[in-house]
Design a protein around this motif. Structure first.
Motif, PDB file in Angstrom:
ATOM      1  N   ASN A 153       0.826  -1.202   0.000  1.00 18.51           N
ATOM      2  CA  ASN A 153       0.000   0.000   0.000  1.00 18.51           C
ATOM      3  C   ASN A 153       0.865   1.259   0.000  1.00 18.51           C
ATOM      4  O   ASN A 153       0.560   2.239  -0.688  1.00 18.51           O
ATOM      5  CB  ASN A 153      -0.928   0.010   1.214  1.00 18.51           C
ATOM      6  N   LYS A 154       1.955   1.228   0.770  1.00 20.40           N
ATOM      7  CA  LYS A 154       2.835   2.399   0.873  1.00 20.40           C
ATOM      8  C   LYS A 154       3.409   2.770  -0.488  1.00 20.40           C
ATOM      9  O   LYS A 154       3.454   3.953  -0.846  1.00 20.40           O
ATOM     10  CB  LYS A 154       3.955   2.122   1.876  1.00 20.40           C
ATOM     11  N   VAL A 155       3.845   1.790  -1.238  1.00 23.97           N
ATOM     12  CA  VAL A 155       4.415   2.048  -2.557  1.00 23.97           C
ATOM     13  C   VAL A 155       3.382   2.702  -3.474  1.00 23.97           C
ATOM     14  O   VAL A 155       3.670   3.679  -4.180  1.00 23.97           O
ATOM     15  CB  VAL A 155       4.945   0.738  -3.186  1.00 23.97           C
ATOM     16  N   SER A 156       2.151   2.174  -3.458  1.00 21.07           N
ATOM     17  CA  SER A 156       1.097   2.708  -4.325  1.00 21.07           C
ATOM     18  C   SER A 156       0.664   4.106  -3.897  1.00 21.07           C
ATOM     19  O   SER A 156       0.433   4.978  -4.741  1.00 21.07           O
ATOM     20  CB  SER A 156      -0.110   1.765  -4.326  1.00 21.07           C
ATOM     21  N   VAL A 157       0.551   4.317  -2.595  1.00 18.51           N
ATOM     22  CA  VAL A 157       0.133   5.641  -2.104  1.00 18.51           C
ATOM     23  C   VAL A 157       1.200   6.681  -2.406  1.00 18.51           C
ATOM     24  O   VAL A 157       0.886   7.817  -2.780  1.00 18.51           O
ATOM     25  CB  VAL A 157      -0.169   5.595  -0.590  1.00 18.51           C
ATOM     26  N   ALA A 158       2.467   6.307  -2.265  1.00 22.65           N
ATOM     27  CA  ALA A 158       3.545   7.247  -2.577  1.00 22.65           C
ATOM     28  C   ALA A 158       3.493   7.661  -4.046  1.00 22.65           C
ATOM     29  O   ALA A 158       3.721   8.833  -4.389  1.00 22.65           O
ATOM     30  CB  ALA A 158       4.898   6.622  -2.247  1.00 22.65           C
ATOM     31  N   SER A 159       3.183   6.715  -4.919  1.00 25.99           N
ATOM     32  CA  SER A 159       3.072   7.008  -6.342  1.00 25.99           C
ATOM     33  C   SER A 159       1.914   7.964  -6.616  1.00 25.99           C
ATOM     34  O   SER A 159       2.044   8.931  -7.380  1.00 25.99           O
ATOM     35  CB  SER A 159       2.898   5.715  -7.133  1.00 25.99           C
ATOM     36  N   THR A 202      -6.232  17.040  -1.443  1.00 23.81           N
ATOM     37  CA  THR A 202      -6.072  15.606  -1.730  1.00 23.81           C
ATOM     38  C   THR A 202      -4.624  15.163  -1.550  1.00 23.81           C
ATOM     39  O   THR A 202      -4.360  14.032  -1.133  1.00 23.81           O
ATOM     40  CB  THR A 202      -6.560  15.257  -3.149  1.00 23.81           C
ATOM     41  N   PHE A 203      -3.675  16.058  -1.852  1.00 17.58           N
ATOM     42  CA  PHE A 203      -2.265  15.752  -1.636  1.00 17.58           C
ATOM     43  C   PHE A 203      -1.999  15.531  -0.148  1.00 17.58           C
ATOM     44  O   PHE A 203      -1.319  14.569   0.238  1.00 17.58           O
ATOM     45  CB  PHE A 203      -1.397  16.898  -2.169  1.00 17.58           C
ATOM     46  N   ARG A 204      -2.534  16.409   0.700  1.00 18.96           N
ATOM     47  CA  ARG A 204      -2.319  16.275   2.148  1.00 18.96           C
ATOM     48  C   ARG A 204      -2.912  14.987   2.699  1.00 18.96           C
ATOM     49  O   ARG A 204      -2.367  14.379   3.625  1.00 18.96           O
ATOM     50  CB  ARG A 204      -2.918  17.481   2.876  1.00 18.96           C
ATOM     51  N   GLU A 205      -4.027  14.551   2.136  1.00 23.96           N
ATOM     52  CA  GLU A 205      -4.636  13.309   2.621  1.00 23.96           C
ATOM     53  C   GLU A 205      -3.795  12.096   2.236  1.00 23.96           C
ATOM     54  O   GLU A 205      -3.723  11.119   2.992  1.00 23.96           O
ATOM     55  CB  GLU A 205      -6.065  13.194   2.117  1.00 23.96           C
ATOM     56  N   ALA A 206      -3.153  12.132   1.081  1.00 27.06           N
ATOM     57  CA  ALA A 206      -2.246  11.051   0.702  1.00 27.06           C
ATOM     58  C   ALA A 206      -1.036  11.029   1.641  1.00 27.06           C
ATOM     59  O   ALA A 206      -0.587   9.959   2.081  1.00 27.06           O
ATOM     60  CB  ALA A 206      -1.790  11.214  -0.745  1.00 27.06           C
ATOM     61  N   GLU A 207      -0.519  12.204   1.961  1.00 32.02           N
ATOM     62  CA  GLU A 207       0.588  12.299   2.916  1.00 32.02           C
ATOM     63  C   GLU A 207       0.170  11.734   4.275  1.00 32.02           C
ATOM     64  O   GLU A 207       0.953  11.055   4.949  1.00 32.02           O
ATOM     65  CB  GLU A 207       1.002  13.762   3.081  1.00 32.02           C
TER      66      GLU A 207
END
Length: 264
Positions: free
Chosen positions: A206-212, A241-246
């Motif tokens: 999940n971390k790899v996909s979210v970082a992308s 939306t960027f902050r929520e991914a972070e």
């Protein structure tokens, strides 16, 4: 000594109060000019969460736990209130009693986030800080769905002529739908503490996909701010939306630490 419940409470309120305030703004911008009552209610919530942010500045990680619990309870009432408002807007939309530029899925999406915020405050007031294995999966199900929604919204709000970006958004939507289905399958298996390697692999994937996706959102935000792409995406929404991914990446790290016994 800093109480971890105090520190976590202040962090949750700082992040999510801003998100709730921005939700109210986005809703107000999506209503038509004759929907003045709904616009007025949205503006009231903007003011409520601005006051919460002002009060938040008076606390610190060294604040008294009982005071923070009382503050959590007050903020919970605001989170529950904006959840009710969002669900009302969703109901009006689904019954075709109002027509606006707010997608029903978007309204449902932001109401889920309000429910999440309210639930986090209740958990913290119960002293629940360290996640259990099943909570790790449940939390990822929630955030994976949020990320999948974001990709869909971006794809629909980009101008159709931005074909490459639209296609990238669709690919992210598909990828996160698949990750979500995988998480739901894992959730039904109810892995216990002895299956930590499975949970670790789950989080790493999940971390790899979210970082992308986070990087895609960052690029889109910069292009929107510089007026280099055509879209109906408000610059603040792009940053939102960027902050929520972070945030999701921070939570994954928190869960990874809990699995290894590192709670710092």
């Amino acid at each position: 000594m800093t109480d971890p419940i105090v520190a976590r409470s202040l962090d949750e309120i700082k992040f999510w109060s801003r998100i709730m305030k921005e939700h109210a703004l986005f809703l107000s911008l999506g209503f038509t000019h004759d929907q003045d009552q709904l616009i007025s209610e949205a503006q009231q919530f903007i003011a409520i969460f601005e006051r919460i942010e002002e009060r938040l500045a008076r606390f610190s990680i060294h604040s008294d736990l009982q005071q923070i619990r009382m503050f959590n309870s007050e903020v919970y009432q605001a989170a529950a209130g904006i959840w009710n408002y969002k669900r009302k807007v969703l109901g009006l939309t689904l019954r075709c009693e109002i027509r606006s530029n707010n997608y029903p899925l978007l309204v449902d999406h932001i109401s889920r986030e309000a429910a999440y915020f309210a639930n986090r405050l209740q958990e913290l007031n119960r002293g629940e800080l360290a996640p259990k294995p099943e909570a790790i999966i449940e939390e990822n199900v929630f955030f994976l769905r949020i990320m999948a929604d974001h990709a869909k919204f971006i794809g629909h709000l980009l101008d159709p002529s931005e074909r490459k970006l639209v296609e990238q958004a669709r690919e992210f939507s598909h990828d996160f739908d698949q990750l979500l289905f995988q998480a739901v399958d894992l959730e039904s298996m109810r892995p216990q503490s002895e299956t930590r390697p499975i949970l670790s692999q789950f989080l790493n994937q999940n971390k790899v996909s979210v970082a992308s996706l986070r990087d895609f959102k960052k690029t889109a935000r910069e292009l929107i701010e510089e007026c280099r792409i055509k879209s109906n995406i408000h610059p603040l929404l792009a940053d939102h939306t960027f902050r929520e991914a972070e945030r999701f990446l921070d939570i994954i790290e928190l869960f990874e630490n809990s699995l290894t016994g590192n709670t710092n």
